[in-house]
Write a protein that holds these residues in place. Sequence first.
Motif, PDB file in Angstrom:
ATOM      1  N   SER A  41      30.349  28.473  68.305  1.00 23.56           N
ATOM      2  CA  SER A  41      31.014  28.855  67.059  1.00 23.56           C
ATOM      3  C   SER A  41      31.433  30.319  67.111  1.00 23.56           C
ATOM      4  O   SER A  41      31.031  31.069  67.997  1.00 23.56           O
ATOM      5  CB  SER A  41      30.070  28.626  65.873  1.00 23.56           C
ATOM      6  OG  SER A  41      28.968  29.537  65.934  1.00 23.56           O
ATOM      7  N   GLN A  42      32.257  30.711  66.157  1.00 18.31           N
ATOM      8  CA  GLN A  42      32.682  32.111  66.055  1.00 18.31           C
ATOM      9  C   GLN A  42      31.624  32.889  65.262  1.00 18.31           C
ATOM     10  O   GLN A  42      31.464  32.698  64.053  1.00 18.31           O
ATOM     11  CB  GLN A  42      34.044  32.192  65.360  1.00 18.31           C
ATOM     12  CG  GLN A  42      35.213  31.817  66.245  1.00 18.31           C
ATOM     13  CD  GLN A  42      35.425  32.862  67.348  1.00 18.31           C
ATOM     14  OE1 GLN A  42      35.489  34.057  67.088  1.00 18.31           O
ATOM     15  NE2 GLN A  42      35.538  32.387  68.586  1.00 18.31           N
TER      16      GLN A  42
ATOM     17  N   PRO B  54      31.433  36.048  64.254  1.00 17.56           N
ATOM     18  CA  PRO B  54      31.871  36.870  63.114  1.00 17.56           C
ATOM     19  C   PRO B  54      31.973  36.088  61.808  1.00 17.56           C
ATOM     20  O   PRO B  54      31.797  36.660  60.729  1.00 17.56           O
ATOM     21  CB  PRO B  54      33.248  37.389  63.559  1.00 17.56           C
ATOM     22  CG  PRO B  54      33.155  37.429  65.055  1.00 17.56           C
ATOM     23  CD  PRO B  54      32.344  36.215  65.416  1.00 17.56           C
ATOM     24  N   ASP B  55      32.227  34.775  61.904  1.00 15.88           N
ATOM     25  CA  ASP B  55      32.337  33.966  60.695  1.00 15.88           C
ATOM     26  C   ASP B  55      30.992  33.803  59.982  1.00 15.88           C
ATOM     27  O   ASP B  55      30.951  33.314  58.843  1.00 15.88           O
ATOM     28  CB  ASP B  55      32.901  32.581  61.030  1.00 15.88           C
ATOM     29  CG  ASP B  55      34.359  32.650  61.489  1.00 15.88           C
ATOM     30  OD1 ASP B  55      35.011  33.668  61.191  1.00 15.88           O
ATOM     31  OD2 ASP B  55      34.814  31.696  62.154  1.00 15.88           O
ATOM     32  N   SER B  56      29.898  34.202  60.632  1.00 10.33           N
ATOM     33  CA  SER B  56      28.573  34.113  60.019  1.00 10.33           C
ATOM     34  C   SER B  56      28.306  35.276  59.072  1.00 10.33           C
ATOM     35  O   SER B  56      27.261  35.319  58.439  1.00 10.33           O
ATOM     36  CB  SER B  56      27.483  34.074  61.093  1.00 10.33           C
ATOM     37  OG  SER B  56      27.632  32.945  61.929  1.00 10.33           O
TER      38      SER B  56
ATOM     39  N   THR C 289      29.662  38.021  55.878  1.00  6.53           N
ATOM     40  CA  THR C 289      30.537  38.055  54.706  1.00  6.53           C
ATOM     41  C   THR C 289      31.811  38.838  54.997  1.00  6.53           C
ATOM     42  O   THR C 289      32.860  38.572  54.399  1.00  6.53           O
ATOM     43  CB  THR C 289      29.802  38.699  53.510  1.00  6.53           C
ATOM     44  OG1 THR C 289      29.337  40.012  53.877  1.00  6.53           O
ATOM     45  CG2 THR C 289      28.616  37.843  53.088  1.00  6.53           C
ATOM     46  N   GLU C 290      31.730  39.820  55.903  1.00  7.48           N
ATOM     47  CA  GLU C 290      32.907  40.577  56.319  1.00  7.48           C
ATOM     48  C   GLU C 290      33.025  40.488  57.839  1.00  7.48           C
ATOM     49  O   GLU C 290      32.534  41.352  58.575  1.00  7.48           O
ATOM     50  CB  GLU C 290      32.792  42.042  55.877  1.00  7.48           C
ATOM     51  CG  GLU C 290      32.748  42.212  54.358  1.00  7.48           C
ATOM     52  CD  GLU C 290      32.686  43.671  53.956  1.00  7.48           C
ATOM     53  OE1 GLU C 290      32.943  44.538  54.808  1.00  7.48           O
ATOM     54  OE2 GLU C 290      32.383  43.934  52.780  1.00  7.48           O
ATOM     55  N   PRO C 291      33.665  39.435  58.344  1.00  8.83           N
ATOM     56  CA  PRO C 291      33.706  39.196  59.792  1.00  8.83           C
ATOM     57  C   PRO C 291      34.465  40.256  60.582  1.00  8.83           C
ATOM     58  O   PRO C 291      34.232  40.441  61.775  1.00  8.83           O
ATOM     59  CB  PRO C 291      34.394  37.830  59.915  1.00  8.83           C
ATOM     60  CG  PRO C 291      35.124  37.641  58.635  1.00  8.83           C
ATOM     61  CD  PRO C 291      34.334  38.357  57.587  1.00  8.83           C
TER      62      PRO C 291
ATOM     63  N   GLN D  81      34.117  41.677  64.615  1.00  9.70           N
ATOM     64  CA  GLN D  81      35.250  41.441  65.526  1.00  9.70           C
ATOM     65  C   GLN D  81      35.685  42.756  66.194  1.00  9.70           C
ATOM     66  O   GLN D  81      35.895  42.812  67.410  1.00  9.70           O
ATOM     67  CB  GLN D  81      36.415  40.826  64.757  1.00  9.70           C
ATOM     68  CG  GLN D  81      36.169  39.375  64.351  1.00  9.70           C
ATOM     69  CD  GLN D  81      37.224  38.866  63.390  1.00  9.70           C
ATOM     70  OE1 GLN D  81      37.988  39.640  62.815  1.00  9.70           O
ATOM     71  NE2 GLN D  81      37.255  37.547  63.189  1.00  9.70           N
TER      72      GLN D  81
ATOM     73  N   LYS E  41      25.558  35.481  56.325  1.00  9.08           N
ATOM     74  CA  LYS E  41      25.592  34.269  55.488  1.00  9.08           C
ATOM     75  C   LYS E  41      24.559  33.261  55.974  1.00  9.08           C
ATOM     76  O   LYS E  41      24.347  33.118  57.177  1.00  9.08           O
ATOM     77  CB  LYS E  41      27.001  33.649  55.530  1.00  9.08           C
ATOM     78  CG  LYS E  41      28.066  34.528  54.888  1.00  9.08           C
ATOM     79  CD  LYS E  41      29.385  33.794  54.737  1.00  9.08           C
ATOM     80  CE  LYS E  41      30.056  33.525  56.065  1.00  9.08           C
ATOM     81  NZ  LYS E  41      31.427  32.994  55.918  1.00  9.08           N
TER      82      LYS E  41
END
Length: 365
Positions: free
Chosen positions: A60-61, A63-65, A67-69, A73, A94
Motif C-alpha cells: 500500500s501507499q 503516505p495515505d496512512s 492525515t497529511e500525506p 511524500q 490514521k
Amino acid sequence: MKKSNQPTSPSPAVSAAVRFQSFDLLATLVAVVQSDGAVLFANAALEDALGISRRAIVGSQFPDSFTEPGHLQKALQGAGGNEFAALRYDAWLKRLNHDALPVHVIVTQTERLDEIIVELLPLEQQARQDREERLAEQAQTNKELIRNLAHEIKNPLGGIRGAAQLLEMEIESRELKEYTQVIIHEADRLQTLVDRLLAPHRRPHLVGDVNVHEVCERVRSLILAEFPKGLKVVRDYDISIPEFRGDREQLIQTVLNIAHNACQALTEQIADGDACLTFRTRIARQTTFGKQRYRLALELHVIDNGPGVPDSIKDRIFYPLVSGREGGSGLGLTLAQTFVQQHHGLIECDSVPGHTDFKILIPLP
C-alpha cells in the motif's frame, strides 16, 4: 512442457519480511518503504497501531496512512534523492475505527537506495518513555544517595549511643538520666531508620514461583487486621494470571507499603465508614515499559477512594523521605519502587481526589 529445475527466487515482499523480521522485536512502529511510498515491510507494532493486517499494509501507499500525506511524500523523495540522511517531523497517523494518533516521524536512509526506514514514535509513548527513564535514573540516584547517607549516619551513631550509655553510668541524678535515655532512644530510632534504608540493598533476591493473588490475600489480611472497621477491601481478580518467578516477600512488602499508605490517607473515610480499597489484577498484552515491549505483563492495581496525592509531591512521591502525611518516613514507596524494579517492572501512579490508582507492572513469561 519440461519443468525447470532452477530454484525460484523469493518475492520482494517475502525477502523483506525475512531481512527485516528483527524489527518485530521493537516497541516502536516501523515501516520499510520505497521512495514512491510503497510499503515493503511493516512490523508487528505498526500492524497493531493501524488495526490492519500486515498483508494489507505491504504494497500500500504509506503516505495515505497519514492525515497529511504530502509531508511523508516529500520526505521520501528527499531521502531517495540523497538530500538528507535522516529527517524528523510530527504528524497524525490514521487508524482503523480509532482517532488519529499523534506520532513523531523519523525518516532514515538505508544502504539500499530504494529502501527507506520510517519509524513512528507515538507522542504519548515518547512521553511515557521519558517518564520511565526519569524514574529509572531517579531510582539509581536514590539508591546511591541512600547507601551513602545511611553509612555516613551509621558510623557516628554507634559512638553517640555508646557515649550516652557511658555517661548514664557515671551520673546518679534520675532527672539527668532521663536526658541520656532520650539520646539512646533517638539513636536507636535512627538506627532503625538506617536499617530500613539499607534493607533492600543488603537482602539477597530470593526467587521462586509467585502467585499474585496469594500476595494480595496476604496483604488484605494484614490490612484488615489493622483496620477492622470502616474499611471495605474489594477483590477484583483475573484468576487466569499464571504464576511467575519472583521474590514473594519483596512483592508482599511492596503491595503492603502501597496499601498501608492508602489506608493512612483514608483516615476520614474510615471514620465515616465509607473507605474502599481495591486490589485489581489484569493481564496487559503487547505492552511497553522500560524501553522494552512485552507480550504479557502483570497489572496489579491498588486503588483507594481517598483525597488523592497532594499536588505538591505528585512528581516526587517515589523520592526517599518525601511523605504526604505528618510523621511519615517517606520510605514506603521508595522501597516499593526498588523492589518492583528488581523484578524488571515499574510502579505508576494516577491520582485525583476520590481516586488514587497505583499500578504495578511486572513482565510475565
